[in-house]
Motif scaffolding. Structure first.
Motif, short mmCIF file in Angstrom:
data_model
loop_
_atom_site.label_atom_id
_atom_site.label_comp_id
_atom_site.label_asym_id
_atom_site.label_seq_id
_atom_site.Cartn_x
_atom_site.Cartn_y
_atom_site.Cartn_z
N GLY A 97 36.80 32.66 42.96
CA GLY A 97 37.45 33.18 44.19
C GLY A 97 38.81 34.19 44.62
N PHE A 98 40.02 33.28 43.80
CA PHE A 98 41.09 32.93 43.04
C PHE A 98 41.55 34.49 42.65
CE2 PHE A 98 43.17 29.51 45.42
CZ PHE A 98 42.89 30.02 46.84
N LEU A 100 39.06 36.55 40.95
CA LEU A 100 38.54 37.10 42.16
C LEU A 100 39.74 38.61 42.27
CD1 LEU A 100 35.50 37.16 42.64
CD2 LEU A 100 35.98 38.25 40.95
N LEU A 101 40.18 37.48 43.41
CA LEU A 101 41.25 38.10 45.20
C LEU A 101 42.35 38.90 43.93
CD1 LEU A 101 42.73 36.10 47.56
CD2 LEU A 101 43.71 37.15 46.00
N LEU A 102 43.01 38.03 42.91
CA LEU A 102 44.34 38.39 42.15
C LEU A 102 44.05 39.90 41.21
CD1 LEU A 102 45.71 35.37 40.26
CD2 LEU A 102 46.63 36.55 42.41
N ALA A 103 42.50 40.08 40.47
CA ALA A 103 42.30 40.94 40.53
C ALA A 103 42.09 42.30 41.24
CB ALA A 103 40.63 40.97 39.58
N ASN A 104 42.19 42.15 42.42
CA ASN A 104 42.08 43.46 43.60
C ASN A 104 43.13 43.21 44.06
OD1 ASN A 104 38.82 44.38 42.54
ND2 ASN A 104 39.07 41.64 42.45
N MET A 105 44.45 43.45 44.28
CA MET A 105 45.15 43.11 44.88
C MET A 105 45.90 44.57 45.51
SD MET A 105 46.41 39.86 45.31
CE MET A 105 48.38 40.28 46.12
N ASP A 106 45.06 45.54 44.53
CA ASP A 106 45.85 47.10 45.10
C ASP A 106 44.76 47.35 46.23
OD1 ASP A 106 43.28 46.46 44.38
OD2 ASP A 106 43.63 48.33 43.13
N ASP A 107 43.91 46.05 46.96
CA ASP A 107 43.45 47.01 48.03
C ASP A 107 42.78 45.92 49.54
OD1 ASP A 107 40.60 46.94 49.54
OD2 ASP A 107 39.17 47.31 48.16
N PRO A 108 43.46 45.26 49.86
CA PRO A 108 43.74 44.44 51.41
C PRO A 108 42.72 44.06 51.61
CG PRO A 108 45.52 46.77 51.39
CD PRO A 108 44.35 47.17 50.68
N TYR A 114 38.18 37.76 50.31
CA TYR A 114 38.20 36.88 49.36
C TYR A 114 38.70 35.56 49.20
CZ TYR A 114 36.46 39.82 45.05
OH TYR A 114 34.95 40.95 44.91
N ILE A 115 39.69 35.56 50.32
CA ILE A 115 40.63 34.46 50.48
C ILE A 115 39.77 33.35 51.40
CG2 ILE A 115 42.56 33.29 52.42
CD1 ILE A 115 44.27 35.27 51.14
N ALA A 185 30.67 34.79 40.12
CA ALA A 185 31.83 34.91 39.17
C ALA A 185 31.35 36.88 39.58
CB ALA A 185 31.96 35.67 37.83
N GLY A 186 30.39 37.19 39.93
CA GLY A 186 29.77 38.48 40.22
C GLY A 186 29.59 39.38 39.05
N PHE A 187 28.69 39.21 37.65
CA PHE A 187 28.50 39.85 36.70
C PHE A 187 26.61 40.15 37.99
CE2 PHE A 187 24.51 39.39 34.16
CZ PHE A 187 25.71 40.06 33.20
N PRO A 188 26.27 41.18 38.07
CA PRO A 188 27.32 42.17 36.49
C PRO A 188 27.70 43.15 37.19
CG PRO A 188 24.31 43.02 37.31
CD PRO A 188 25.07 41.25 38.28
N GLU A 189 27.79 43.26 38.26
CA GLU A 189 28.99 44.55 39.18
C GLU A 189 30.40 44.03 38.86
OE1 GLU A 189 26.89 42.21 41.33
OE2 GLU A 189 25.41 43.75 41.40
N THR A 190 30.53 42.66 38.59
CA THR A 190 32.27 42.44 39.02
C THR A 190 32.89 42.56 36.86
OG1 THR A 190 32.38 41.05 40.60
CG2 THR A 190 34.62 40.28 38.57
N ASP A 191 33.96 42.97 36.46
CA ASP A 191 33.70 43.04 35.25
C ASP A 191 34.45 41.49 35.04
OD1 ASP A 191 35.04 43.74 32.55
OD2 ASP A 191 36.32 44.36 32.99
N LEU A 192 33.72 41.05 33.69
CA LEU A 192 33.82 39.60 33.37
C LEU A 192 34.90 39.36 32.68
CD1 LEU A 192 30.71 37.88 32.75
CD2 LEU A 192 31.54 38.31 34.63
N THR A 193 35.27 40.72 32.44
CA THR A 193 37.14 39.93 31.29
C THR A 193 38.35 39.77 31.68
OG1 THR A 193 37.49 42.71 32.26
CG2 THR A 193 36.23 42.08 29.56
#
Length: 323
Positions: A97-98, A100-108, A114-115, A185-193
């Motif tokens: 979750g952390f 995923l959070l860091l990868a979406n910091m631009d969306d408050p 995620y927190i 991890a959110g597969f397949p919606e999330t970019d696993l990279t």
């Protein structure tokens, strides 16, 4: 009568937790994804290590008035491993979750989401530990074990290699673990990279395998040595990342790589434990009549996930303080 008393105690514990959450607001503490992630990881990890028969024997010992002495030690190992599994599953969900959070910091809005989800997984892990496996472990510990660790029975049971490869149930368990990890991890919606970081991967593979190859051998718990190697490597990566973070803390554009090094080193180490080290250790322990293998290994198995939770929370708070 004993089974009835144990059942009443469990109902009382569940009632206390249920009342507390109802008073605090149930909806604030409930998330299907987090709950299924913790239960899925714990279930598949447990059957991968002990199998259905190991679970059945351990439950039988728990509810028996006078269990067979040669099953008590293995039951104690089972309940202790179940405590570890719940904790590891909860903290693994928090680390994912952390990231995923860091990868979406631009969306408050997603940051808050995620927190909350990240900490719900670890909350569920601790709750499940308190409700069942922890009381069960102490209950089973009251039984007399006539085959203490190191006995002749243990020596016979542990003959052979320290690596016990999984049977069909074990393979199903490990495939289930992979599936739950990908879905969590959110597969397949999330970019696993976003979960890939070469320096972190090299720290874990290099340090963990080097330690394992240096100390392993013979007929001992090889999975335990792998756990220690992964834990030490994960802590090295986390501390290195934190030190780099402090160095570049005044430069917002440069704190990303140190945070990734720290977070993903701990995540990779814990994934390696869950997928490989823990199941091998549990299959080794399930053959021992005396149980109670290495206290040092148990310390790393339970201590590392807790340290990962502490370190990751510190890193997250430092990052959020910059925004």
């Amino acid at each position: 009568m004993k089974q009835f008393i144990i059942g009443v105690k469990l109902l009382i514990i569940i009632a206390i937790f249920s009342t507390a959450f109802m008073l605090a607001g149930v909806s604030d503490f409930f998330d299907w994804i987090s709950l299924l992630f913790v239960l899925g990881i714990t279930f598949f990890l447990t059957i991968s290590g002990f199998g259905i028969s190991g679970i059945a024997v351990s439950c039988k010992v728990l509810f028996s008035v006078d269990p067979e002495p040669d099953t008590v030690g293995r039951a104690k190992e089972f309940w202790l491993s179940l405590i570890r599994n719940f904790l590891a599953a909860g903290i693994l969900g928090t680390l994912i979750g952390f990231i995923l959070l860091l990868a979406n910091m631009d969306d408050p809005k997603r940051v808050d989401q995620y927190i909350s989800i990240s900490y719900l997984t670890v909350l569920y892990g601790f709750i499940f530990v308190v409700i069942f496996p922890l009381p069960a472990y102490f209950r089973v510990s009251d039984h007399r074990n006539e085959n203490p660790p190191g006995s002749v029975s243990d020596a016979k049971a542990s003959s052979g290699t320290g690596f016990t490869f999984p049977g069909s149930i074990g393979l199903i368990g490990q495939l289930g673990l992979l599936a739950v990890l990908f879905l969590g991890a959110g597969f397949p919606e999330t970019d696993l990279t976003i979960f890939f970081n070469l320096p972190s991967l090299l720290v874990i593979l290099g340090g963990g395998l080097a330690f394992f190859l240096f100390v392993s051998g013979g007929r001992r718990d090889q999975g335990g040595y792998l756990t220690m190697g992964l834990a030490l490597s994960g802590l090295i990566g986390a501390i290195a990342g934190i030190l780099q973070f402090f160095k570049y803390s005044s430069q917002l554009s440069k704190i990303g790589p140190p945070a990734a090094l720290a977070m993903l080193s701990m995540l990779y180490a814990l994934i390696g434990m869950v997928l490989i080290a823990f199941p091998f250790s549990d299959r080794f322990r399930s053959r021992l009549q005396g149980g109670g293998q290495s206290t040092v290994v148990r310390f790393f198995e339970i201590g590392f996930p807790l340290l990962a939770l502490i370190f990751s929370t510190i890193i997250l708070l430092m990052i959020l303080s910059k925004f």
